[in-house]
Design a protein around this motif. Structure first.
Motif, PDB file in Angstrom:
ATOM      1  N   TYR A   1       0.892  -1.227   0.088  1.00 57.91           N
ATOM      2  CA  TYR A   1      -0.016   0.046  -0.006  1.00 57.91           C
ATOM      3  C   TYR A   1       0.883   1.290  -0.074  1.00 57.91           C
ATOM      4  CZ  TYR A   1      -3.595   3.324   0.886  1.00 57.91           C
ATOM      5  OH  TYR A   1      -4.439   4.448   0.917  1.00 57.91           O
ATOM      6  N   PHE A   2       2.187   1.296   0.874  1.00 61.76           N
ATOM      7  CA  PHE A   2       2.892   2.386   0.746  1.00 61.76           C
ATOM      8  C   PHE A   2       3.341   2.575  -0.801  1.00 61.76           C
ATOM      9  CE2 PHE A   2       6.996   4.686   1.648  1.00 61.76           C
ATOM     10  CZ  PHE A   2       6.439   5.596   2.699  1.00 61.76           C
ATOM     11  N   ILE A   3       3.776   1.696  -1.356  1.00 68.03           N
ATOM     12  CA  ILE A   3       4.289   1.785  -2.721  1.00 68.03           C
ATOM     13  C   ILE A   3       3.029   2.453  -3.440  1.00 68.03           C
ATOM     14  CG2 ILE A   3       4.948   0.665  -4.961  1.00 68.03           C
ATOM     15  CD1 ILE A   3       6.436  -1.326  -3.126  1.00 68.03           C
ATOM     16  N   GLU A   4       1.969   1.820  -3.415  1.00 64.40           N
ATOM     17  CA  GLU A   4       0.775   2.547  -4.227  1.00 64.40           C
ATOM     18  C   GLU A   4       0.515   3.781  -3.879  1.00 64.40           C
ATOM     19  OE1 GLU A   4      -4.094   1.892  -4.609  1.00 64.40           O
ATOM     20  OE2 GLU A   4      -2.692  -0.020  -3.845  1.00 64.40           O
ATOM     21  N   ALA A   5       0.540   4.178  -2.610  1.00 70.66           N
ATOM     22  CA  ALA A   5      -0.068   5.561  -2.141  1.00 70.66           C
ATOM     23  C   ALA A   5       1.175   6.503  -2.235  1.00 70.66           C
ATOM     24  CB  ALA A   5      -0.482   5.537  -0.578  1.00 70.66           C
ATOM     25  N   ILE A   6       2.332   6.076  -2.026  1.00 70.89           N
ATOM     26  CA  ILE A   6       3.415   7.359  -2.006  1.00 70.89           C
ATOM     27  C   ILE A   6       4.587   6.921  -3.152  1.00 70.89           C
ATOM     28  CG2 ILE A   6       5.382   7.986  -0.672  1.00 70.89           C
ATOM     29  CD1 ILE A   6       2.660   8.696   0.673  1.00 70.89           C
ATOM     30  N   LEU A   7       4.814   5.844  -3.347  1.00 62.15           N
ATOM     31  CA  LEU A   7       5.986   5.791  -4.382  1.00 62.15           C
ATOM     32  C   LEU A   7       5.280   5.682  -5.888  1.00 62.15           C
ATOM     33  CD1 LEU A   7       8.383   3.295  -2.202  1.00 62.15           C
ATOM     34  CD2 LEU A   7       8.610   5.743  -2.659  1.00 62.15           C
ATOM     35  N   GLY A   8       4.269   5.088  -6.084  1.00 61.50           N
ATOM     36  CA  GLY A   8       3.673   4.744  -7.226  1.00 61.50           C
ATOM     37  C   GLY A   8       3.814   3.708  -7.757  1.00 61.50           C
ATOM     38  N   GLU A   9       2.731   3.050  -8.516  1.00 65.24           N
ATOM     39  CA  GLU A   9       3.115   1.717  -9.023  1.00 65.24           C
ATOM     40  C   GLU A   9       4.115   1.585 -10.339  1.00 65.24           C
ATOM     41  OE1 GLU A   9       1.979  -1.031  -7.922  1.00 65.24           O
ATOM     42  OE2 GLU A   9       0.266  -0.327  -6.634  1.00 65.24           O
ATOM     43  N   GLU A  10       4.261   2.753 -10.851  1.00 63.95           N
ATOM     44  CA  GLU A  10       5.103   2.863 -12.109  1.00 63.95           C
ATOM     45  C   GLU A  10       6.799   3.437 -11.750  1.00 63.95           C
ATOM     46  OE1 GLU A  10       4.180   1.324 -14.766  1.00 63.95           O
ATOM     47  OE2 GLU A  10       2.346   1.029 -13.691  1.00 63.95           O
ATOM     48  N   GLY A  11       6.728   3.854 -10.396  1.00 64.79           N
ATOM     49  CA  GLY A  11       8.010   4.385  -9.781  1.00 64.79           C
ATOM     50  C   GLY A  11       9.204   3.542  -9.904  1.00 64.79           C
ATOM     51  N   PRO A  12      10.404   3.868  -9.136  1.00 65.01           N
ATOM     52  CA  PRO A  12      11.457   3.026  -9.235  1.00 65.01           C
ATOM     53  C   PRO A  12      11.423   2.034  -8.276  1.00 65.01           C
ATOM     54  CG  PRO A  12      11.845   5.271  -7.996  1.00 65.01           C
ATOM     55  CD  PRO A  12      10.549   5.168  -8.931  1.00 65.01           C
ATOM     56  N   GLY A  13      10.331   2.132  -7.416  1.00 63.34           N
ATOM     57  CA  GLY A  13      10.333   0.960  -6.338  1.00 63.34           C
ATOM     58  C   GLY A  13      10.718   1.588  -4.829  1.00 63.34           C
ATOM     59  N   HIS A  14      10.676   0.688  -3.905  1.00 60.89           N
ATOM     60  CA  HIS A  14      10.997   0.704  -2.466  1.00 60.89           C
ATOM     61  C   HIS A  14      12.359   0.584  -2.174  1.00 60.89           C
ATOM     62  CE1 HIS A  14      10.508   0.456   1.848  1.00 60.89           C
ATOM     63  NE2 HIS A  14       9.334   0.827   1.723  1.00 60.89           N
ATOM     64  N   ARG A  15      13.116   1.371  -1.552  1.00 58.68           N
ATOM     65  CA  ARG A  15      14.469   1.243  -1.289  1.00 58.68           C
ATOM     66  C   ARG A  15      14.542  -0.107  -0.465  1.00 58.68           C
ATOM     67  NH1 ARG A  15      16.470   6.266   2.186  1.00 58.68           N
ATOM     68  NH2 ARG A  15      18.529   4.921   2.140  1.00 58.68           N
ATOM     69  N   GLN A  16      15.811  -0.867  -0.422  1.00 56.63           N
ATOM     70  CA  GLN A  16      15.819  -1.929   0.387  1.00 56.63           C
ATOM     71  C   GLN A  16      16.784  -2.046   1.419  1.00 56.63           C
ATOM     72  OE1 GLN A  16      13.673  -4.740  -0.322  1.00 56.63           O
ATOM     73  NE2 GLN A  16      12.584  -3.118  -1.385  1.00 56.63           N
ATOM     74  N   ASP A  17      17.482  -0.810   1.482  1.00 63.62           N
ATOM     75  CA  ASP A  17      18.266  -0.775   2.537  1.00 63.62           C
ATOM     76  C   ASP A  17      17.656  -0.256   3.748  1.00 63.62           C
ATOM     77  OD1 ASP A  17      18.115   1.669   1.360  1.00 63.62           O
ATOM     78  OD2 ASP A  17      19.929   2.414   1.777  1.00 63.62           O
ATOM     79  N   TYR A  18      16.959  -0.703   4.523  1.00 62.41           N
ATOM     80  CA  TYR A  18      16.414  -0.540   5.599  1.00 62.41           C
ATOM     81  C   TYR A  18      16.159  -1.877   6.380  1.00 62.41           C
ATOM     82  CZ  TYR A  18      11.853  -2.509   3.623  1.00 62.41           C
ATOM     83  OH  TYR A  18      10.745  -3.145   3.345  1.00 62.41           O
ATOM     84  N   SER A  19      15.645  -1.740   7.524  1.00 59.56           N
ATOM     85  CA  SER A  19      15.440  -2.729   8.375  1.00 59.56           C
ATOM     86  C   SER A  19      13.964  -3.049   8.284  1.00 59.56           C
ATOM     87  CB  SER A  19      15.680  -2.295  10.026  1.00 59.56           C
ATOM     88  OG  SER A  19      16.940  -2.106  10.172  1.00 59.56           O
TER      89      SER A  19
END
Length: 337
Positions: A193-211
């Motif tokens: 949902y965070f990707i959909e609402a904030i980052l956008g489905e067509e965006g570069p994606g969610h960063r992976q360097d997090y806990s």
């Protein structure tokens, strides 16, 4: 599968402290242990329902499912309800669509590929909206440089495209201090949902360097323990830990709005308020104890006492409750023939 027994009603705070919102919880003082999904429904003495109900899925919906199961168990002590917190996607992929569970909790709608996987195993998902959540962004109590964050700043913080390493890279008024990020895993509906609402489905994606974790208490603990940390999770977990972390208001272009039951109910907390779901397996609704639990959940989905005061979500409106009940009764009729 580890189980913890719970007798009677426990307080929301004590429940979260005891379970950590992970693993599996066995609820109701049962005299019959079930064997597999849908569990050998039968009537015990005096026509009492008996059998096993297996539930997996969203960590966000987990406490609501548990609250409903506790109360159902007070009237139906021979029904054993096992609930696992696996993440929405993990629940669909590993439990529900393979036919191992009767319900899958989800903090976002079922995806087409998940429906295909269910269909391959003759599992028919029945969608029921059960509440509304206000996805909440939290920081350390000592982070006095930020009380409100814009959607664009959130996008920069969490984007996989040139992810910032310090707060000041996002906003020059913020300190030049290293970011520490906490959030759910990619098996979580909250992540989707965070990707959909904030980052956008067509965006570069969610960063992976997090806990990344499916344990919401770990997000709270991580943010509480680091002055430069930030994380996001469901409102219910924040609402029971308001003394430990600080929630940020969100500005979507219309001004700063704090996350709350009131702003989510009014549709003001955008874009981070969202519906929560449980999906029943239509085939399991042929078993009376499964059908009755599903009815019980929807009948009580408008309860201010359970959904809002105890768990921390917005209850259904009467109109939404009726829509969910109509869909459920149709599915029960199809299942029981």
């Amino acid at each position: 599968m580890t189980k913890e027994s719970t007798s009677g009603r426990v307080s929301r705070r004590k429940f979260l402290a005891a379970t950590g919102t992970v693993g599996a919880v066995g609820l109701a003082g049962c005299t019959q242990s079930g064997g597999g999904s849908g569990g050998d429904s039968e009537n015990g003495e005096d026509g009492e329902l008996s059998g096993t109900i297996d539930i997996a899925g969203s960590s966000t919906v987990f406490p609501l499912a548990t609250a409903m199961a506790e109360r159902f168990g007070e009237d139906h002590s021979e029904v054993n309800i096992n609930i696992q917190s696996t993440g929405s996607g993990g629940g669909f992929a590993n439990h529900f669509c393979p036919g191992r569970t009767d319900f899958n909790n989800a903090s976002r709608p079922v995806q087409p590929e998940e429906e295909d996987a269910c269909s391959e195993n003759d599992v028919t998902p029945v969608e029921m909206t059960v509440a509304t959540d206000a996805l909440t962004v939290v920081v350390n109590n000592e982070a006095d440089w930020v009380d409100c964050i814009t959607v664009e700043e959130l996008r920069q913080l969490w984007s996989a495209e040139e992810p910032p390493e310090t707060w000041s890279e996002v906003n020059s008024d913020w300190p030049d201090r290293e970011l520490e990020l906490y959030g759910p895993t990619d098996a979580s509906g909250t992540y989707d949902y965070f990707i959909e609402a904030i980052l956008g489905e067509e965006g570069p994606g969610h960063r992976q360097d997090y806990s990344a974790t499916e344990q919401d208490r770990t997000i709270i603990q991580g943010v509480e323990g680091s002055e430069t940390a930030i994380g996001y999770l469901g409102f219910a977990y924040y609402s029971q830990n308001q003394d430990r972390v600080k929630a940020l208001s969100v500005d979507d272009g219309s001004g700063c709005t704090e996350p709350s039951l009131e702003t989510a109910r009014a549709g003001e907390y955008t874009p981070l308020s969202r519906p929560l779901f449980t999906y029943a397996k239509q085939e399991a609704l042929a078993e009376e104890h499964v059908a009755e639990f599903a009815r019980y959940w929807i009948e009580n989905a408008t309860s201010q006492d359970i959904v809002a005061d105890e768990v921390g979500y917005v209850p259904l409106s009467d109109e939404d409750q009726q829509a969910a009940m109509d869909a459920l009764e149709s599915a029960i009729e199809n299942a029981q023939g």
